[in-house]
Design a protein around this motif. Structure first.
Motif, PDB file in Angstrom:
ATOM      1  N   ASP A  62       4.749  -0.047 -36.735  1.00 33.53           N
ATOM      2  CA  ASP A  62       5.387   0.182 -38.022  1.00 33.53           C
ATOM      3  C   ASP A  62       5.697  -1.169 -38.652  1.00 33.53           C
ATOM      4  O   ASP A  62       6.160  -2.090 -37.961  1.00 33.53           O
ATOM      5  CB  ASP A  62       6.669   0.996 -37.830  1.00 33.53           C
ATOM      6  CG  ASP A  62       7.499   1.091 -39.087  1.00 33.53           C
ATOM      7  OD1 ASP A  62       7.135   1.876 -39.987  1.00 33.53           O
ATOM      8  OD2 ASP A  62       8.511   0.362 -39.159  1.00 33.53           O
ATOM      9  N   MET A  63       5.467  -1.301 -39.945  1.00 34.12           N
ATOM     10  CA  MET A  63       5.634  -2.589 -40.614  1.00 34.12           C
ATOM     11  C   MET A  63       7.030  -3.155 -40.415  1.00 34.12           C
ATOM     12  O   MET A  63       7.200  -4.314 -40.037  1.00 34.12           O
ATOM     13  CB  MET A  63       5.331  -2.449 -42.107  1.00 34.12           C
ATOM     14  CG  MET A  63       5.331  -3.766 -42.868  1.00 34.12           C
ATOM     15  SD  MET A  63       6.957  -4.272 -43.474  1.00 34.12           S
ATOM     16  CE  MET A  63       7.145  -3.101 -44.823  1.00 34.12           C
ATOM     17  N   ALA A  64       8.054  -2.351 -40.665  1.00 36.52           N
ATOM     18  CA  ALA A  64       9.432  -2.830 -40.571  1.00 36.52           C
ATOM     19  C   ALA A  64       9.776  -3.250 -39.144  1.00 36.52           C
ATOM     20  O   ALA A  64      10.435  -4.281 -38.935  1.00 36.52           O
ATOM     21  CB  ALA A  64      10.399  -1.756 -41.049  1.00 36.52           C
ATOM     22  N   MET A  65       9.336  -2.460 -38.161  1.00 38.92           N
ATOM     23  CA  MET A  65       9.658  -2.761 -36.768  1.00 38.92           C
ATOM     24  C   MET A  65       8.981  -4.045 -36.289  1.00 38.92           C
ATOM     25  O   MET A  65       9.609  -4.898 -35.651  1.00 38.92           O
ATOM     26  CB  MET A  65       9.233  -1.591 -35.878  1.00 38.92           C
ATOM     27  CG  MET A  65       9.974  -0.289 -36.164  1.00 38.92           C
ATOM     28  SD  MET A  65      11.723  -0.382 -35.690  1.00 38.92           S
ATOM     29  CE  MET A  65      11.594  -0.390 -33.908  1.00 38.92           C
ATOM     30  N   VAL A  66       7.698  -4.196 -36.603  1.00 38.85           N
ATOM     31  CA  VAL A  66       6.964  -5.381 -36.154  1.00 38.85           C
ATOM     32  C   VAL A  66       7.460  -6.630 -36.882  1.00 38.85           C
ATOM     33  O   VAL A  66       7.615  -7.690 -36.283  1.00 38.85           O
ATOM     34  CB  VAL A  66       5.443  -5.189 -36.349  1.00 38.85           C
ATOM     35  CG1 VAL A  66       4.690  -6.444 -35.916  1.00 38.85           C
ATOM     36  CG2 VAL A  66       4.949  -3.978 -35.565  1.00 38.85           C
ATOM     37  N   HIS A  67       7.733  -6.489 -38.167  1.00 36.93           N
ATOM     38  CA  HIS A  67       8.258  -7.624 -38.934  1.00 36.93           C
ATOM     39  C   HIS A  67       9.616  -8.064 -38.375  1.00 36.93           C
ATOM     40  O   HIS A  67       9.877  -9.266 -38.236  1.00 36.93           O
ATOM     41  CB  HIS A  67       8.400  -7.263 -40.412  1.00 36.93           C
ATOM     42  CG  HIS A  67       9.033  -8.353 -41.226  1.00 36.93           C
ATOM     43  ND1 HIS A  67       8.308  -9.405 -41.740  1.00 36.93           N
ATOM     44  CD2 HIS A  67      10.325  -8.564 -41.600  1.00 36.93           C
ATOM     45  CE1 HIS A  67       9.129 -10.219 -42.396  1.00 36.93           C
ATOM     46  NE2 HIS A  67      10.350  -9.732 -42.326  1.00 36.93           N
ATOM     47  N   HIS A  68      10.469  -7.101 -38.049  1.00 33.78           N
ATOM     48  CA  HIS A  68      11.786  -7.408 -37.499  1.00 33.78           C
ATOM     49  C   HIS A  68      11.655  -8.187 -36.198  1.00 33.78           C
ATOM     50  O   HIS A  68      12.392  -9.157 -35.960  1.00 33.78           O
ATOM     51  CB  HIS A  68      12.565  -6.105 -37.269  1.00 33.78           C
ATOM     52  CG  HIS A  68      13.916  -6.318 -36.659  1.00 33.78           C
ATOM     53  ND1 HIS A  68      15.015  -6.715 -37.386  1.00 33.78           N
ATOM     54  CD2 HIS A  68      14.346  -6.189 -35.374  1.00 33.78           C
ATOM     55  CE1 HIS A  68      16.052  -6.825 -36.595  1.00 33.78           C
ATOM     56  NE2 HIS A  68      15.675  -6.503 -35.365  1.00 33.78           N
TER      57      HIS A  68
END
Length: 407
Positions: free
Chosen positions: A269-275
């Motif tokens: 997931d974009m948000a999870m990996v970015h975090h």
């Protein structure tokens, strides 16, 4: 040059890798090589570059003050610019620079007295505005102060201006355009490196649509903004000052590859990996990562990566000027010769100079009773960098008269 072996997809650096070698023999040998290179005529810049990249980097701040300028072809005995206050209120970037400097407290050594930090913050403002004043084609960006403060703490104000001027026109040039287009172009080198080394990791990140923005602050501050230990920042600056302008991106790729298992264990997931990726671990094995980045650069140079369509549409000023810049550093005289040639110019600071500055000083950072110390600290940090503060701190405990005896 012999090509480095292709790093294995699953090769990871050990977290407890400190880069230390058994015994001190390697350190003593390296110190001898650096000093010999500095005293060669012309200066052996290639040896200095190898020393900055190899295990342990330049070892001490004393050596950094001597070697960093040589890596950028700067004559510390004939510096072109002097800081001044006249440009402040009239410069278009002054307000933003002031805000960023006020927020830069964590970039100064822990335990530094407020009065000393206040002097350095004033110098930090002057350094950046002086460079921008003489280079109207350059545009300030948030994070520029992270570059400037690292230079200030090591080499002092005058040399920091010269170094930042050179870096701004070469290594940092793409970040100083009026738009972010050139910066995005540099970030676009990250994914092709990952694709060459670990196709599965690359595909995972593509599916997550995480992009490369997580590495933006790493790139534009040479990691100074995200690292809590100043010694780690200094080690990376050794590496980057001696390397191609794209090396911070290769290090970013090495860090992502080092965290491969964490990334793949995260929800796609974009948000999870970015975090996950945007929060850089503070216990990274820097020596191993530097070595891996260097190997990646040798095997997948920018010219190879640029063949991809996404990297052919734009020309990087940093990359295109780098070869000529490197050649320009190869004919420098050693400092002993430069000092002799410039001795007649009266470059050394004297007690009279400090007293003259004191008479003109109307500053309000410290009280009137402490102006003498303020001026002395200013002079020390301008010429010696962060190493002077151990001396300054002791002298301040005794009083201004002791501090002035240092000159």
């Amino acid at each position: 040059m012999k090509k480095a072996k292709r790093p294995k997809n699953n090769a990871r650096c050990r977290v407890n890798d400190s880069g230390a070698a058994a015994g001190d023999s390697w350190r003593k040998q390296k110190l001898l090589e650096i000093h010999k290179a500095l005293h060669s005529d012309p200066v052996d810049v290639e040896t200095l570059r190898r020393a900055a990249v190899s295990q342990g980097g330049l070892l001490t701040d004393e050596l950094r003050r001597k070697v960093w300028p040589k890596l950028l072809n700067i004559n510390v005995y004939d510096l072109p610019y002097k800081p001044g206050r006249d440009v402040r209120e009239n410069h278009k970037d002054y307000n933003q620079v002031l805000l960023d400097v006020r927020r830069s407290m964590k970039r100064f050594p822990k335990g530094m007295p407020i009065t000393q930090r206040a002097v350095l913050q004033e110098q930090l403002i002057d350094i950046m505005l002086e460079v921008l004043k003489h280079n109207p084609q350059l545009h300030y960006y948030q994070g520029y102060h992270d570059m400037a403060v690292t230079l200030l703490l090591v080499v002092g104000e005058r040399t920091a201006i010269a170094m930042l001027h050179t870096l701004s026109n070469h290594h940092l040039r793409d970040f100083m355009d009026p738009t972010m287009d050139s910066t995005k172009h540099i970030l676009n080198y990250l994914m092709p490196i990952l694709e060459q080394v670990d196709a599965d990791l690359h595909d995972f990140m593509i599916r997550a649509e995480v992009g490369t923005i997580f590495a933006l602050s790493w790139l534009i501050t040479w990691y100074g903004h995200v690292l809590s230990e100043f010694r780690h920042t200094l080690r990376l600056y050794d590496f980057f000052l001696a390397s191609h302008p794209l090396m911070p991106i290769y290090l970013a790729a090495s860090i992502v590859l080092h965290r491969e298992r964490e990334v793949k264990d995260t929800e796609c997931d974009m948000a999870m990996v970015h975090h996950l990726l945007s929060r850089i671990p503070q216990d990274l094995p820097y020596e191993c990562l530097i070595g891996r980045s260097h190997a990646l650069f040798d095997q997948y140079p920018p010219s190879l990566l640029a063949k991809r369509a996404a990297l052919q549409s734009r020309k990087s000023l940093s990359i295109s000027s780098f070869q000529a810049f490197q050649l320009s550093t190869l004919h420098q005289r050693p400092d002993t010769v430069l000092q002799h040639l410039n001795k007649a110019k009266g470059s050394s600071t004297s007690r009279r100079g400090f007293e003259s500055a004191l008479a003109k000083d109307g500053g309000s950072l410290w009280g009137k009773g402490n102006r003498m110390v303020k001026v002395a600290v200013w002079g020390l940090s301008a010429t010696l960098g962060a190493a002077a503060f151990a001396v300054v701190q002791t002298a301040m405990d005794w009083g201004p008269e002791v501090l002035l005896q240092l000159f």
